[in-house]
Write an enzyme that holds these catalytic residues in place. Sequence first.
Site, short mmCIF file in Angstrom:
data_model
loop_
_atom_site.label_atom_id
_atom_site.label_comp_id
_atom_site.label_asym_id
_atom_site.label_seq_id
_atom_site.Cartn_x
_atom_site.Cartn_y
_atom_site.Cartn_z
N ASP A 92 -18.12 -25.98 -44.43
CA ASP A 92 -18.12 -27.34 -43.91
C ASP A 92 -17.90 -27.39 -42.40
O ASP A 92 -16.78 -27.26 -41.93
CB ASP A 92 -17.01 -28.12 -44.62
N ASP A 276 -22.97 -31.77 -39.63
CA ASP A 276 -22.01 -31.63 -40.72
C ASP A 276 -22.68 -31.00 -41.93
O ASP A 276 -23.35 -31.68 -42.70
CB ASP A 276 -21.44 -33.02 -41.06
#
Length: 427
Positions: A92, A276
């Site tokens: 992430d 992201d």
Amino acid sequence: MQVGHLLIIPLFLLLLGHSMGQLKRTPIARQVNQNKTHANVKAEKIVLAAKYFLVDKQASQRTQMVANGFNLEYTIRVCIGTPPQCFNLQFDTGSSDLWVPSSKCASTNEACQEHNKYNSSASSSYVENGSGFSLQYGSGSLSGFLSTDTVNIDGMVIENQTFVEAVEEPGLAFVDTTFDGIVGMGFGSISGGVATPFDNIIKQGLVERAVFSVNLRRDGTSQSGGEVIWGGIDPSIYRGCINYVPVSMPAYWQFTANSVKVRDILLCNGCQAIADTGTSLIVVPLRAYIAINIVLNATDNGEGEAFVDCSRLSRLPNVNLNIGGSTYTLAPKDYIYELQADNNQTLCLSGFSYLEGNLLWILGDIFLGKVYTVFDVGQERIGFAKLKRNSTYRRYPHTYTYANAREPSRYGIDYSFYGHEYPRYFT
Ligand SMILES: *[C@@H]1O[C@H](CO)[C@@H](O)[C@H](O)[C@H]1NC(C)=O
Ligand SMILES: *[C@@H]1O[C@H](CO)[C@@H](O)[C@H](O)[C@H]1NC(C)=O
Ligand SMILES: *[C@@H]1O[C@H](CO)[C@@H](O)[C@H](O)[C@H]1NC(C)=O
Ligand SMILES: *[C@@H]1O[C@H](CO)[C@@H](O)[C@H](O)[C@H]1NC(C)=O
Ligand SMILES: *[C@@H]1O[C@H](CO)[C@@H](O)[C@H](O)[C@H]1NC(C)=O
Ligand SMILES: *[C@@H]1O[C@H](CO)[C@@H](O)[C@H](O)[C@H]1NC(C)=O
Ligand SMILES: *[C@@H]1O[C@H](CO)[C@@H](O)[C@H](O)[C@H]1NC(C)=O
């Protein structure tokens, strides 16, 4: 800046490719077998609201709906302790904490019980810390305490890595996820002062350069969902050059995008964007959300998700993002999700989503799966390059099962927030 870089970078990479011999690569797994539902898209947005410190007024309702793993697909294997206890962690770039479920979690914590758990008593390299950690997720929180141990990422042995042993997990959001926890690849400024794994990788000299680069495959499988290349760049993955833009502030991987255009409509003109990998969607500010829905003739469901008529897919326009002077094109097949309704009807969800309070372009896997991304920590810049034509193959991105019959719109969009203050990390 542009001309000089265009000339210098390819030559530099050529030299780099030779001098570095082999780069350290870690395969990324893409979890494609989970039960995907529209509820998962909602669950994904709960997680996003928490990550970006947004007030998500619908979170409690959403949490009730969510009983399945959400649509966060890209994971790497990370082992902690001596002997190693291994985990499948979401990769992430939109957060900076490393967390895994703790063996000290309650038996009633379903998300914890069904995943691999870290047991500090079983590790000879464990060092106690014990400071508390908590991250609010709408109606629940991710909380636990810090511990320190040796972390092994595909043979890179990181000593004294501090991470979160999660004791409580929010609601049902983490039940049935295909990953155990998360490895955050953002900057340390959003991890409450704990050095991130990549900070320690740099500090402990495990890479030659303070860079990692990522190639996510949208046609990926659990064996091969792409790769992360530690300490460098692989010229065989991309064509043309890498266009770098400065990181606006080292927290998220945030930068200025020149423009986003659909047909002749300018959806963004010098807007703040974030890369992201921990979301599949593209979450856009309200004004852009409204404008793109008008252009796509998409209907908002009152919850920041918009649907288009599937029979019109072939007539939908491309969306062009200009970053650092280079244009990246998303075709309808890239940004439309096909959901399977219970009655076998296909519903087409726009990948451009809205989350209350968000003022940024959060570019998830819809975009990142189309490019090669260089996360240059050392020079605080992010680079994008186009993939070689043979390095990617795209179908419609996902087939979801659409769990709930379409509910009538219950929540009007709240326009009043627009122009409110930035969340704390964006000021
Ligand atoms: C943790 O590991 C210790 C030592 O191996 C073991 O005795 C204990 O039962 C483990 N705890 C859990 C909850 O698995
Ligand atoms: C726990 O870790 C944090 C972050 O690395 C550090 O600031 C703190 O001093 C540590 N506390 C103890 C008791 O080791
Ligand atoms: C890890 O911590 C131990 C004990 O505090 C210390 O001796 C060692 O040098 C540290 N290792 C690194 C790479 O910082
Ligand atoms: C836009 O969508 C509405 C509702 O789905 C439909 O009735 C209308 O014909 C569409 N307009 C165009 C131009 O496709
Ligand atoms: C849905 O489609 C599948 C295959 O196309 C078919 O086997 C099934 O009976 C259909 N279900 C309904 C509820 O129409
Ligand atoms: C793409 O093709 C080139 C040349 O044929 C090859 O060297 C490269 O490994 C291929 N890349 C991928 C990801 O298959
Ligand atoms: C997938 O989710 C739907 C809706 O929640 C559920 O009815 C179905 O049983 C699930 N299928 C599997 C294989 O888990």
